[in-house]
Write a protein that holds these residues in place. Sequence first.
Motif, PDB file in Angstrom:
ATOM      1  N   LEU A 105      97.334 -55.364   9.432  1.00  0.00           N
ATOM      2  CA  LEU A 105      96.860 -55.950   8.181  1.00  0.00           C
ATOM      3  C   LEU A 105      97.054 -57.462   8.204  1.00  0.00           C
ATOM      4  O   LEU A 105      96.157 -58.230   7.833  1.00  0.00           O
ATOM      5  CB  LEU A 105      97.614 -55.327   7.003  1.00  0.00           C
ATOM      6  N   SER A 106      98.217 -57.898   8.649  1.00  0.00           N
ATOM      7  CA  SER A 106      98.480 -59.319   8.777  1.00  0.00           C
ATOM      8  C   SER A 106      97.491 -59.973   9.741  1.00  0.00           C
ATOM      9  O   SER A 106      97.065 -61.112   9.534  1.00  0.00           O
ATOM     10  CB  SER A 106      99.915 -59.541   9.263  1.00  0.00           C
TER      11      SER A 106
ATOM     12  N   ASN B 260      99.390 -49.124  10.868  1.00  0.00           N
ATOM     13  CA  ASN B 260      98.379 -49.866  11.613  1.00  0.00           C
ATOM     14  C   ASN B 260      97.091 -49.100  11.840  1.00  0.00           C
ATOM     15  O   ASN B 260      96.164 -49.618  12.462  1.00  0.00           O
ATOM     16  CB  ASN B 260      98.961 -50.303  12.962  1.00  0.00           C
ATOM     17  N   ASP B 261      97.000 -47.880  11.348  1.00  0.00           N
ATOM     18  CA  ASP B 261      95.791 -47.085  11.566  1.00  0.00           C
ATOM     19  C   ASP B 261      94.781 -47.219  10.440  1.00  0.00           C
ATOM     20  O   ASP B 261      93.660 -46.710  10.549  1.00  0.00           O
ATOM     21  CB  ASP B 261      96.163 -45.600  11.735  1.00  0.00           C
ATOM     22  N   ALA B 262      95.141 -47.875   9.350  1.00  0.00           N
ATOM     23  CA  ALA B 262      94.239 -48.017   8.212  1.00  0.00           C
ATOM     24  C   ALA B 262      93.093 -48.980   8.549  1.00  0.00           C
ATOM     25  O   ALA B 262      93.233 -49.875   9.389  1.00  0.00           O
ATOM     26  CB  ALA B 262      95.003 -48.518   6.996  1.00  0.00           C
ATOM     27  N   ASP B 263      91.962 -48.787   7.888  1.00  0.00           N
ATOM     28  CA  ASP B 263      90.799 -49.649   8.095  1.00  0.00           C
ATOM     29  C   ASP B 263      90.919 -50.850   7.149  1.00  0.00           C
ATOM     30  O   ASP B 263      90.242 -50.949   6.123  1.00  0.00           O
ATOM     31  CB  ASP B 263      89.510 -48.873   7.814  1.00  0.00           C
ATOM     32  N   TRP B 264      91.781 -51.783   7.529  1.00  0.00           N
ATOM     33  CA  TRP B 264      92.082 -52.908   6.651  1.00  0.00           C
ATOM     34  C   TRP B 264      90.873 -53.800   6.418  1.00  0.00           C
ATOM     35  O   TRP B 264      90.764 -54.435   5.361  1.00  0.00           O
ATOM     36  CB  TRP B 264      93.222 -53.738   7.242  1.00  0.00           C
ATOM     37  N   GLU B 265      89.954 -53.878   7.374  1.00  0.00           N
ATOM     38  CA  GLU B 265      88.787 -54.741   7.201  1.00  0.00           C
ATOM     39  C   GLU B 265      87.945 -54.313   6.005  1.00  0.00           C
ATOM     40  O   GLU B 265      87.271 -55.137   5.383  1.00  0.00           O
ATOM     41  CB  GLU B 265      87.937 -54.759   8.474  1.00  0.00           C
ATOM     42  N   LYS B 266      87.988 -53.025   5.678  1.00  0.00           N
ATOM     43  CA  LYS B 266      87.229 -52.519   4.531  1.00  0.00           C
ATOM     44  C   LYS B 266      87.975 -52.682   3.224  1.00  0.00           C
ATOM     45  O   LYS B 266      87.377 -52.976   2.188  1.00  0.00           O
ATOM     46  CB  LYS B 266      86.873 -51.044   4.739  1.00  0.00           C
ATOM     47  N   ILE B 267      89.284 -52.481   3.243  1.00  0.00           N
ATOM     48  CA  ILE B 267      90.000 -52.422   1.966  1.00  0.00           C
ATOM     49  C   ILE B 267      90.779 -53.683   1.620  1.00  0.00           C
ATOM     50  O   ILE B 267      91.163 -53.872   0.469  1.00  0.00           O
ATOM     51  CB  ILE B 267      90.950 -51.208   1.906  1.00  0.00           C
ATOM     52  N   CYS B 268      91.000 -54.575   2.584  1.00  0.00           N
ATOM     53  CA  CYS B 268      91.710 -55.826   2.301  1.00  0.00           C
ATOM     54  C   CYS B 268      90.703 -56.860   1.800  1.00  0.00           C
ATOM     55  O   CYS B 268      89.773 -57.238   2.518  1.00  0.00           O
ATOM     56  CB  CYS B 268      92.422 -56.333   3.545  1.00  0.00           C
ATOM     57  N   LEU B 269      90.898 -57.338   0.576  1.00  0.00           N
ATOM     58  CA  LEU B 269      89.934 -58.236  -0.063  1.00  0.00           C
ATOM     59  C   LEU B 269      90.411 -59.689  -0.116  1.00  0.00           C
ATOM     60  O   LEU B 269      89.588 -60.602  -0.203  1.00  0.00           O
ATOM     61  CB  LEU B 269      89.636 -57.756  -1.480  1.00  0.00           C
ATOM     62  N   GLY B 270      91.710 -59.906  -0.093  1.00  0.00           N
ATOM     63  CA  GLY B 270      92.211 -61.266  -0.174  1.00  0.00           C
ATOM     64  C   GLY B 270      93.713 -61.285  -0.336  1.00  0.00           C
ATOM     65  O   GLY B 270      94.351 -60.240  -0.474  1.00  0.00           O
ATOM     66  N   SER B 271      94.284 -62.490  -0.334  1.00  0.00           N
ATOM     67  CA  SER B 271      95.737 -62.598  -0.378  1.00  0.00           C
ATOM     68  C   SER B 271      96.152 -63.982  -0.868  1.00  0.00           C
ATOM     69  O   SER B 271      95.370 -64.942  -0.805  1.00  0.00           O
ATOM     70  CB  SER B 271      96.311 -62.350   1.023  1.00  0.00           C
TER      71      SER B 271
END
Length: 233
Positions: free
Chosen positions: A61-62, A118-129
């Motif tokens: 995710l990072s 680390n198996d999550a599809d972060w590109e789809k669910i991470c929107l910003g930080s």
Amino acid sequence: MPAMLDDPTSPPIRRPAYKSPLLTYDELLQADIRPRSVTLKDGTKATIIPFTSPSQVPQSLSAILCAELNKEIEKGDTYPMVDQLPLAAFHPYWFSLFGAIMFSGEFESAEQITKLGNDADWEKICLGSFYVKPNYPGRSSHVCNGGFLVTPAARNRGVGKLLGQAYLEWAPKLGYKYSVFNLVYETNVPSLRIWDSLGFERVGRIKGCGNLGSYPDKLVDAIIYGYDFSKNS
């Protein structure tokens, strides 16, 4: 929507323990700062999760956020840095004191994100930080700044403003009294619009501050923004 200006290669400024009536970050998290449910412009439900330690954030995710920061650095129009940041440096830089990430969907805690691993599809669910940290050392460490990132999939969906609203709610709960955004280039119109709309004051201008990638033949001015948290109390 950058707003930061601190050296990613330097140790983070930490607030001194003396004369401090503040609770620890963990105590504040338990008492006042909880995941924030939001709705994007397109009706998508999302959650802004607070993090108080780099260990809570999966490396994958990072890595998504680090890659986005490096794209901005390479483009050369929003952040002042020239050299890209390796993941090993980004992870503690962004999350060493207090950070937050917006995810598409509904979540209840940082622990839930950590367990996804680390198996999550972060590109789809991470929107910003964004992060919150002291802008100055020692006796002025009650003044904070923030750094912001919006991922490509989240552009034009109101993510930046929602992150800014969360920053304004959480930073004073962390004990900060005032916010300074040291450097927002005047050519970064979307970022300027967000801070103006949220009530930040333009407290200064730095002439010819930016030698930017898209403007090779001129030096661009930068705006310094300030926000007094006491006006919301």
